[in-house]
Design a protein around this motif. Structure first.
Motif, PDB file in Angstrom:
ATOM      1  N   PRO A   1       0.802  -1.253  -0.050  1.00  0.00           N
ATOM      2  CA  PRO A   1       0.166  -0.030   0.121  1.00  0.00           C
ATOM      3  C   PRO A   1       0.792   1.230  -0.013  1.00  0.00           C
ATOM      4  CG  PRO A   1       0.262  -0.787   2.233  1.00  0.00           C
ATOM      5  CD  PRO A   1       0.919  -1.795   1.284  1.00  0.00           C
ATOM      6  N   GLN A   2       0.368   2.327  -0.456  1.00  0.00           N
ATOM      7  CA  GLN A   2       1.107   3.729  -0.413  1.00  0.00           C
ATOM      8  C   GLN A   2       2.223   3.828  -0.978  1.00  0.00           C
ATOM      9  OE1 GLN A   2       0.768   5.580   3.569  1.00  0.00           O
ATOM     10  NE2 GLN A   2      -0.810   4.080   4.235  1.00  0.00           N
ATOM     11  N   GLY A   3       2.928   2.843  -1.231  1.00  0.00           N
ATOM     12  CA  GLY A   3       4.409   3.164  -1.855  1.00  0.00           C
ATOM     13  C   GLY A   3       5.463   2.403  -1.127  1.00  0.00           C
ATOM     14  N   SER A   4       6.659   1.955  -1.929  1.00  0.00           N
ATOM     15  CA  SER A   4       7.582   1.142  -1.499  1.00  0.00           C
ATOM     16  C   SER A   4       8.371   2.007  -0.335  1.00  0.00           C
ATOM     17  CB  SER A   4       8.439   0.599  -2.400  1.00  0.00           C
ATOM     18  OG  SER A   4       9.095   1.560  -3.245  1.00  0.00           O
ATOM     19  N   ARG A   5       8.399   3.401  -0.563  1.00  0.00           N
ATOM     20  CA  ARG A   5       9.501   4.051   0.345  1.00  0.00           C
ATOM     21  C   ARG A   5       8.690   4.542   1.568  1.00  0.00           C
ATOM     22  NH1 ARG A   5      14.345   3.938   1.288  1.00  0.00           N
ATOM     23  NH2 ARG A   5      14.493   6.334   1.215  1.00  0.00           N
ATOM     24  N   VAL A   6       7.211   4.308   1.808  1.00  0.00           N
ATOM     25  CA  VAL A   6       6.618   4.539   3.170  1.00  0.00           C
ATOM     26  C   VAL A   6       6.659   3.639   4.241  1.00  0.00           C
ATOM     27  CG1 VAL A   6       4.415   4.750   3.987  1.00  0.00           C
ATOM     28  CG2 VAL A   6       4.721   5.701   1.724  1.00  0.00           C
ATOM     29  N   PRO A   7       7.160   3.974   5.419  1.00  0.00           N
ATOM     30  CA  PRO A   7       7.240   2.932   6.257  1.00  0.00           C
ATOM     31  C   PRO A   7       6.254   2.124   6.634  1.00  0.00           C
ATOM     32  CG  PRO A   7       6.700   5.116   7.369  1.00  0.00           C
ATOM     33  CD  PRO A   7       6.945   5.475   6.044  1.00  0.00           C
ATOM     34  N   VAL A   8       6.649   0.642   6.871  1.00  0.00           N
ATOM     35  CA  VAL A   8       5.707  -0.324   7.158  1.00  0.00           C
ATOM     36  C   VAL A   8       5.022  -0.197   8.465  1.00  0.00           C
ATOM     37  CG1 VAL A   8       7.273  -2.087   7.982  1.00  0.00           C
ATOM     38  CG2 VAL A   8       5.286  -2.868   6.891  1.00  0.00           C
ATOM     39  N   THR A   9       3.702  -0.386   8.602  1.00  0.00           N
ATOM     40  CA  THR A   9       3.046  -0.265   9.672  1.00  0.00           C
ATOM     41  C   THR A   9       2.313  -1.531   9.748  1.00  0.00           C
ATOM     42  OG1 THR A   9       1.439   1.373   8.899  1.00  0.00           O
ATOM     43  CG2 THR A   9       3.233   2.206   9.958  1.00  0.00           C
ATOM     44  N   GLN A  10       1.187  -1.374  10.758  1.00  0.00           N
ATOM     45  CA  GLN A  10       0.543  -2.704  11.154  1.00  0.00           C
ATOM     46  C   GLN A  10       1.118  -4.054  11.126  1.00  0.00           C
ATOM     47  OE1 GLN A  10      -2.511  -1.813   8.078  1.00  0.00           O
ATOM     48  NE2 GLN A  10      -3.993  -1.304   9.608  1.00  0.00           N
ATOM     49  N   VAL A  11       2.289  -3.907  11.798  1.00  0.00           N
ATOM     50  CA  VAL A  11       3.369  -5.086  12.161  1.00  0.00           C
ATOM     51  C   VAL A  11       3.295  -5.356  13.428  1.00  0.00           C
ATOM     52  CG1 VAL A  11       5.693  -5.897  11.393  1.00  0.00           C
ATOM     53  CG2 VAL A  11       4.537  -4.512   9.860  1.00  0.00           C
ATOM     54  N   SER A  12       3.290  -6.616  13.929  1.00  0.00           N
ATOM     55  CA  SER A  12       3.368  -7.022  15.193  1.00  0.00           C
ATOM     56  C   SER A  12       4.852  -6.961  15.588  1.00  0.00           C
ATOM     57  CB  SER A  12       2.941  -8.390  15.420  1.00  0.00           C
ATOM     58  OG  SER A  12       3.571  -9.576  14.653  1.00  0.00           O
ATOM     59  N   TRP A  13       5.070  -6.960  17.070  1.00  0.00           N
ATOM     60  CA  TRP A  13       6.420  -7.015  17.423  1.00  0.00           C
ATOM     61  C   TRP A  13       6.984  -8.405  17.109  1.00  0.00           C
ATOM     62  CZ3 TRP A  13       8.959 -10.884  20.369  1.00  0.00           C
ATOM     63  CH2 TRP A  13      10.145 -10.336  20.784  1.00  0.00           C
ATOM     64  N   PHE A  14       6.390  -9.641  16.807  1.00  0.00           N
ATOM     65  CA  PHE A  14       6.673 -10.800  16.538  1.00  0.00           C
ATOM     66  C   PHE A  14       7.466 -10.790  15.123  1.00  0.00           C
ATOM     67  CE2 PHE A  14       3.838 -12.358  19.713  1.00  0.00           C
ATOM     68  CZ  PHE A  14       4.432 -12.886  20.669  1.00  0.00           C
ATOM     69  N   ALA A  15       6.519  -9.983  14.226  1.00  0.00           N
ATOM     70  CA  ALA A  15       6.945  -9.964  12.911  1.00  0.00           C
ATOM     71  C   ALA A  15       8.254  -9.040  12.581  1.00  0.00           C
ATOM     72  CB  ALA A  15       5.695  -9.565  11.857  1.00  0.00           C
TER      73      ALA A  15
END
Length: 234
Positions: A81-95
Motif C-alpha cells: 500500500p501507499q508506496g515502497s518508500r513509506v514506512p511499513v506499519t500494522q506489523v506485530s512485534w513478532f513480525a
C-alpha cells in the motif's frame, strides 16, 4: 545503517525508592555503540521479507503472532500500500523481530532507541515541541516517505514525527495511575504517573511514548506503529 557511538543518557523514569527524602536523583546509563537503521523499515523492504518468508504473510500468519489488523492495509499478501518508500506499519512485534533476525539484526532496546532519539541533548526543546505538535494531530490516512525530515546529530532519520516504533523490550516498563511499594515482584519494572518516578514532569512527549509502549501486546498491529533494526558494533 549508521553508527551510534557509545555514550550516556539519563533515563526518563527511575524506580521510586520506598522512602525518598528530597528530590529524586538518577544516574546516567551507558549505552554501548551500535549500528542503527538510518530509516524505519519500508513497505518495499518488508515486501522482500514476505517473499522470502511466506509464513509472515497476512493470509498465513498465526493469530498468536499477529492480531486481525496485521498488514490490514495490504490488499493482498504481496500488495504494497501507499508506496515502497513509506514506512511499513500494522506489523506485530513478532513480525518485526523476525524481520530483523532475518537481516542479522534485532530490534533496538528501549535504552538504545531513547538514547538515539535524545541525540545527546542537541535541540531537545525544539524536538519536544515538534513531537507534541505531531501528537496533537489526528492520524494521517497516508504516511510520508522516509527521510523527508532532517537527520539528527547521529545521522538517524524519522525517530520523531513519522511513526511510533517497536522496541525489543517495549513491555519492560509498567506505567500506572498510582505507585505502590511492592506492586510488582520484578524490581526492574516501574510504575509511574504524572511526575511519579520522572524527574521532568513537563516532558509530555516522553510520558506519551512510555504510556503507549505499556499499552501494547506483542501481537498488536497498529496503523501508525512500525520499526527499525539495530546490531551491535564490533
Amino acid at each position: 545503517m549508521v553508527l551510534v557511538p557509545t555514550g550516556r543518557y539519563v533515563p526518563f523514569f527511575i524506580e521510586k525508592p520506598a522512602k525518598v527524602a528530597g528530590p529524586l536523583k538518577r544516574d546516567p546509563v551507558e549505552v554501548k555503540s551500535f549500528w542503527m537503521d538510518r530509516y524505519p523499515v519500508t513497505n518495499g523492504e518488508f515486501l522482500r521479507f514476505l517473499e522470502k518468508k511466506p509464513k509472515w504473510r497476512k493470509s498465513k500468519v498465526k493469530r498468536l503472532f499477529a492480531d486481525a489488523h496485521y498488514l490490514e492495509g495490504w490488499g493482498s499478501d504481496l500488495s504494497v500500500p501507499q508506496g515502497s518508500r513509506v514506512p511499513v506499519t500494522q506489523v506485530s512485534w513478532f513480525a518485526a523481530a523476525a524481520y530483523c533476525h532475518d537481516r542479522g539484526k534485532e530490534l533496538p532496546t528501549t535504552d538504545q532507541w531513547e538514547y538515539a532519539a535524545g541525540d545527546d541533548g542537541r535541540g531537545s526543546a525544539g524536538v519536544k515541541a515538534r513531537v507534541l505538535e505531531w501528537y496533537s494531530k489526528p492520524n494521517s490516512k497516508s504516511l510520508s516517505v522516509v527521510g523527508r525530515q532532517a537527520k539528527n546529530g547521529f545521522g538517524v532519520y524519522d525517530l520523531h514525527g513519522l511513526i511510533w516504533e517497536w522496541t525489543l523490550d517495549f513491555n519492560s516498563a509498567l506505567v500506572g495511575d498510582e505507585s505502590r511499594d511492592g506492586g510488582t515482584p520484578d524490581q526492574n519494572l516501574f510504575c509511574g504517573s504524572g511526575s511519579q518516578g520522572a524527574l521532568d514532569s513537563t516532558d509530555y512527549a516522553s510520558f506519551m511514548r512510555f504510556s503507549f509502549r505499556s499499552s501494547l501486546k506483542a501481537n498488536f498491529a497498529v496503523s501508525n506503529l512500525g520499526f527499525r533494526c539495530v546490531k551491535g558494533a564490533l
